[in-house]
Scaffold this active site. Structure first.
Site, PDB file in Angstrom:
ATOM      1  N   SER A   1       0.845  -1.204   0.000  1.00 60.09           N
ATOM      2  CA  SER A   1       0.000   0.000   0.000  1.00 60.09           C
ATOM      3  C   SER A   1       0.872   1.242   0.000  1.00 60.09           C
ATOM      4  O   SER A   1       1.940   1.263   0.634  1.00 60.09           O
ATOM      5  CB  SER A   1      -0.904   0.009   1.234  1.00 60.09           C
TER       6      SER A   1
ATOM      7  N   TYR B   1      -2.276  -0.641  10.638  1.00 61.97           N
ATOM      8  CA  TYR B   1      -2.311  -1.061   9.233  1.00 61.97           C
ATOM      9  C   TYR B   1      -1.042  -0.636   8.509  1.00 61.97           C
ATOM     10  O   TYR B   1      -0.421  -1.419   7.782  1.00 61.97           O
ATOM     11  CB  TYR B   1      -3.541  -0.446   8.561  1.00 61.97           C
TER      12      TYR B   1
END
Length: 236
Positions: A131, A145
Protein backbone atom coordinates in the site's frame (compact mmCIF):
# COMPACT_ATOMS: atom_id res chain seq x y z
CA UNK A 1 0.20 -15.93 -24.44
CA UNK A 2 3.40 -14.51 -22.95
CA UNK A 3 3.08 -16.63 -19.78
CA UNK A 4 2.03 -19.94 -21.36
CA UNK A 5 4.98 -21.78 -19.78
CA UNK A 6 4.57 -20.25 -16.31
CA UNK A 7 2.82 -21.43 -13.17
CA UNK A 8 1.39 -18.56 -11.13
CA UNK A 9 0.27 -18.83 -7.51
CA UNK A 10 -1.88 -15.98 -6.15
CA UNK A 11 -2.63 -15.77 -2.44
CA UNK A 12 -5.95 -14.00 -1.97
CA UNK A 13 -7.25 -14.21 -5.51
CA UNK A 14 -11.02 -14.50 -5.34
CA UNK A 15 -12.03 -10.81 -5.31
CA UNK A 16 -10.86 -7.30 -6.13
CA UNK A 17 -7.23 -6.83 -7.11
CA UNK A 18 -6.50 -10.54 -6.64
CA UNK A 19 -9.24 -11.57 -9.04
CA UNK A 20 -8.03 -9.05 -11.63
CA UNK A 21 -4.53 -10.54 -11.35
CA UNK A 22 -5.88 -14.06 -11.79
CA UNK A 23 -7.82 -13.00 -14.89
CA UNK A 24 -4.84 -11.23 -16.48
CA UNK A 25 -2.42 -14.11 -15.96
CA UNK A 26 -4.97 -16.66 -17.15
CA UNK A 27 -5.64 -14.60 -20.28
CA UNK A 28 -1.87 -14.48 -20.88
CA UNK A 29 -1.75 -18.29 -20.94
CA UNK A 30 -0.39 -19.04 -17.47
CA UNK A 31 -1.38 -21.96 -15.30
CA UNK A 32 -2.96 -20.16 -12.36
CA UNK A 33 -3.66 -21.35 -8.83
CA UNK A 34 -5.25 -18.99 -6.34
CA UNK A 35 -6.26 -19.20 -2.71
CA UNK A 36 -9.29 -17.82 -0.94
CA UNK A 37 -10.35 -17.78 2.70
CA UNK A 38 -14.13 -17.41 2.89
CA UNK A 39 -15.42 -16.17 -0.48
CA UNK A 40 -16.47 -19.57 -1.77
CA UNK A 41 -19.00 -18.37 -4.34
CA UNK A 42 -16.66 -15.77 -5.81
CA UNK A 43 -13.80 -18.30 -5.95
CA UNK A 44 -15.88 -20.93 -7.73
CA UNK A 45 -17.15 -18.38 -10.25
CA UNK A 46 -13.65 -17.07 -10.96
CA UNK A 47 -12.23 -20.56 -11.38
CA UNK A 48 -14.99 -21.43 -13.83
CA UNK A 49 -14.47 -18.21 -15.75
CA UNK A 50 -10.69 -18.44 -16.06
CA UNK A 51 -9.83 -22.12 -15.79
CA UNK A 52 -7.71 -21.37 -12.73
CA UNK A 53 -7.57 -23.70 -9.74
CA UNK A 54 -9.07 -22.41 -6.49
CA UNK A 55 -7.72 -23.58 -3.13
CA UNK A 56 -9.21 -22.72 0.24
CA UNK A 57 -6.39 -21.67 2.55
CA UNK A 58 -6.28 -19.04 5.28
CA UNK A 59 -3.30 -16.75 4.67
CA UNK A 60 -3.20 -15.98 8.39
CA UNK A 61 -2.61 -19.63 9.35
CA UNK A 62 1.04 -20.29 8.65
CA UNK A 63 0.97 -24.08 8.32
CA UNK A 64 -2.10 -24.06 6.06
CA UNK A 65 -0.57 -21.46 3.76
CA UNK A 66 2.79 -23.23 3.58
CA UNK A 67 1.10 -26.55 2.83
CA UNK A 68 -0.94 -25.07 -0.02
CA UNK A 69 2.15 -23.52 -1.61
CA UNK A 70 4.27 -26.64 -1.12
CA UNK A 71 1.62 -28.92 -2.58
CA UNK A 72 1.40 -26.75 -5.71
CA UNK A 73 4.93 -27.80 -6.66
CA UNK A 74 7.46 -25.49 -8.33
CA UNK A 75 6.01 -22.00 -8.83
CA UNK A 76 7.39 -19.54 -11.37
CA UNK A 77 5.50 -16.46 -10.20
CA UNK A 78 4.21 -15.93 -6.66
CA UNK A 79 1.81 -13.08 -5.90
CA UNK A 80 0.82 -12.28 -2.33
CA UNK A 81 -2.36 -10.24 -2.36
CA UNK A 82 -4.08 -11.28 0.88
CA UNK A 83 -4.66 -8.41 3.26
CA UNK A 84 -6.82 -7.13 6.10
CA UNK A 85 -7.61 -3.58 7.14
CA UNK A 86 -8.21 -2.77 10.81
CA UNK A 87 -8.46 0.90 11.68
CA UNK A 88 -9.48 3.13 14.55
CA UNK A 89 -8.08 4.71 17.68
CA UNK A 90 -5.01 2.65 18.65
CA UNK A 91 -5.99 3.03 22.32
CA UNK A 92 -9.25 1.18 21.75
CA UNK A 93 -8.57 -1.18 18.84
CA UNK A 94 -9.18 -4.85 19.61
CA UNK A 95 -5.76 -6.42 20.14
CA UNK A 96 -6.85 -9.76 18.68
CA UNK A 97 -7.99 -8.05 15.48
CA UNK A 98 -4.63 -6.29 15.18
CA UNK A 99 -2.81 -9.59 15.73
CA UNK A 100 -4.94 -11.22 13.05
CA UNK A 101 -4.09 -8.41 10.62
CA UNK A 102 -0.38 -8.84 11.35
CA UNK A 103 -0.72 -12.59 10.76
CA UNK A 104 -2.26 -12.04 7.32
CA UNK A 105 -0.44 -8.93 6.13
CA UNK A 106 3.05 -9.59 7.48
CA UNK A 107 3.60 -13.19 8.55
CA UNK A 108 1.65 -14.57 5.60
CA UNK A 109 3.61 -12.43 3.14
CA UNK A 110 6.95 -13.49 4.63
CA UNK A 111 6.33 -17.21 5.08
CA UNK A 112 4.49 -17.45 1.78
CA UNK A 113 7.29 -15.77 -0.14
CA UNK A 114 9.95 -17.91 1.51
CA UNK A 115 8.06 -21.14 0.86
CA UNK A 116 7.37 -20.23 -2.76
CA UNK A 117 11.07 -19.52 -3.27
CA UNK A 118 12.21 -22.99 -2.12
CA UNK A 119 11.49 -24.74 -5.42
CA UNK A 120 11.24 -21.64 -7.59
CA UNK A 121 13.41 -21.89 -10.71
CA UNK A 122 15.98 -19.29 -11.63
CA UNK A 123 14.33 -16.19 -13.02
CA UNK A 124 11.31 -16.55 -10.73
CA UNK A 125 9.23 -13.63 -9.56
CA UNK A 126 7.75 -12.74 -6.17
CA UNK A 127 5.27 -9.87 -6.06
CA UNK A 128 3.67 -8.53 -2.91
CA UNK A 129 0.68 -6.19 -2.95
CA UNK A 130 1.32 -3.55 -0.33
CA UNK A 131 0.00 0.00 0.00
CA UNK A 132 1.15 3.54 -0.68
CA UNK A 133 0.29 4.29 2.96
CA UNK A 134 3.69 2.77 3.80
CA UNK A 135 5.15 6.00 2.38
CA UNK A 136 2.49 8.56 3.31
CA UNK A 137 -0.36 8.43 5.81
CA UNK A 138 -2.45 11.61 5.94
CA UNK A 139 -5.26 10.20 8.10
CA UNK A 140 -5.45 9.17 11.77
CA UNK A 141 -6.44 5.70 12.92
CA UNK A 142 -4.29 3.61 10.60
CA UNK A 143 -1.07 3.15 12.57
CA UNK A 144 -1.39 -0.63 12.89
CA UNK A 145 -2.31 -1.06 9.23
CA UNK A 146 0.57 1.12 8.06
CA UNK A 147 2.92 -0.88 10.27
CA UNK A 148 2.04 -4.01 8.31
CA UNK A 149 2.52 -2.37 4.92
CA UNK A 150 5.85 -0.80 5.88
CA UNK A 151 7.04 -4.23 6.99
CA UNK A 152 6.59 -5.48 3.43
CA UNK A 153 9.14 -2.93 2.23
CA UNK A 154 11.84 -4.20 4.57
CA UNK A 155 11.02 -7.79 3.73
CA UNK A 156 11.36 -7.14 0.00
CA UNK A 157 14.70 -5.40 0.38
CA UNK A 158 16.05 -8.23 2.48
CA UNK A 159 14.77 -11.08 0.32
CA UNK A 160 16.07 -9.33 -2.79
CA UNK A 161 19.56 -9.87 -1.37
CA UNK A 162 18.86 -13.43 -0.30
CA UNK A 163 17.30 -14.55 -3.58
CA UNK A 164 19.26 -12.42 -6.04
CA UNK A 165 21.98 -15.05 -6.59
CA UNK A 166 19.24 -17.31 -8.02
CA UNK A 167 18.00 -14.53 -10.33
CA UNK A 168 14.72 -14.38 -8.39
CA UNK A 169 13.26 -10.89 -8.01
CA UNK A 170 10.91 -9.60 -5.33
CA UNK A 171 8.98 -6.36 -5.61
CA UNK A 172 6.22 -4.57 -3.73
CA UNK A 173 3.31 -3.04 -5.64
CA UNK A 174 1.74 -0.18 -3.68
CA UNK A 175 -1.77 0.75 -4.79
CA UNK A 176 -3.51 3.84 -3.52
CA UNK A 177 -7.30 4.26 -3.46
CA UNK A 178 -8.55 1.48 -5.71
CA UNK A 179 -12.15 0.70 -6.55
CA UNK A 180 -12.75 -2.62 -4.75
CA UNK A 181 -15.23 -4.03 -2.25
CA UNK A 182 -12.92 -2.92 0.58
CA UNK A 183 -12.80 0.70 -0.59
CA UNK A 184 -15.40 1.39 -3.32
CA UNK A 185 -15.16 4.53 -5.43
CA UNK A 186 -18.70 5.45 -4.36
CA UNK A 187 -18.20 4.56 -0.69
CA UNK A 188 -18.39 6.81 2.37
CA UNK A 189 -14.62 7.38 2.49
CA UNK A 190 -14.21 8.22 -1.21
CA UNK A 191 -14.34 12.02 -0.91
CA UNK A 192 -11.61 12.05 1.72
CA UNK A 193 -9.45 9.69 -0.35
CA UNK A 194 -9.69 11.84 -3.47
CA UNK A 195 -8.54 14.96 -1.62
CA UNK A 196 -4.78 14.18 -1.52
CA UNK A 197 -4.72 12.66 -5.02
CA UNK A 198 -3.13 14.49 -7.94
CA UNK A 199 -5.37 12.57 -10.36
CA UNK A 200 -8.86 12.87 -8.96
CA UNK A 201 -10.16 9.38 -9.62
CA UNK A 202 -9.89 5.99 -8.01
CA UNK A 203 -7.60 3.44 -9.59
CA UNK A 204 -8.92 0.14 -10.90
CA UNK A 205 -7.98 -3.41 -10.01
CA UNK A 206 -7.07 -4.05 -13.63
CA UNK A 207 -4.52 -1.23 -13.58
CA UNK A 208 -2.81 -2.88 -10.62
CA UNK A 209 -2.97 -6.25 -12.39
CA UNK A 210 -1.31 -4.72 -15.46
CA UNK A 211 1.62 -3.52 -13.35
CA UNK A 212 1.85 -6.97 -11.81
CA UNK A 213 2.18 -8.60 -15.23
CA UNK A 214 4.86 -6.11 -16.25
CA UNK A 215 6.97 -6.86 -13.18
CA UNK A 216 6.51 -10.60 -13.73
CA UNK A 217 7.71 -10.42 -17.33
CA UNK A 218 11.20 -10.72 -18.83
CA UNK A 219 11.48 -6.95 -19.34
CA UNK A 220 11.58 -6.48 -15.55
CA UNK A 221 14.34 -8.98 -14.78
CA UNK A 222 16.61 -6.24 -13.42
CA UNK A 223 14.02 -4.78 -11.03
CA UNK A 224 14.13 -6.12 -7.47
CA UNK A 225 13.87 -4.96 -3.89
CA UNK A 226 11.83 -1.98 -5.09
CA UNK A 227 8.51 -0.31 -4.31
CA UNK A 228 6.18 0.47 -7.21
CA UNK A 229 3.48 2.97 -6.32
CA UNK A 230 0.29 3.21 -8.40
CA UNK A 231 -1.92 5.68 -6.59
CA UNK A 232 -2.83 8.66 -8.73
CA UNK A 233 -0.39 10.80 -6.77
CA UNK A 234 -1.98 10.09 -3.36
CA UNK A 235 1.43 9.78 -1.70
CA UNK A 236 3.23 12.33 -3.90
Amino acid sequence: MAFSDRKVFVVGGSRGIGAAIVRRFAAAGATVIFTYAASVTAAVQLAGETGAQALQADAGVRDALIAAIRDAGPIDIFVYNAGLLVFGDPLTLDADEVDRMIDVNVRGAYFGSVEASRLMPEGGRILVIGSDTADSMPFPGLAAYVLTKAAMQGMARGLARDLGPRDITINVIQPGPTDTDMNPADGPRAAGMLGPMAIKRYGTADEVASLTLYLAGPQARGITGAMHTIDGGFAA
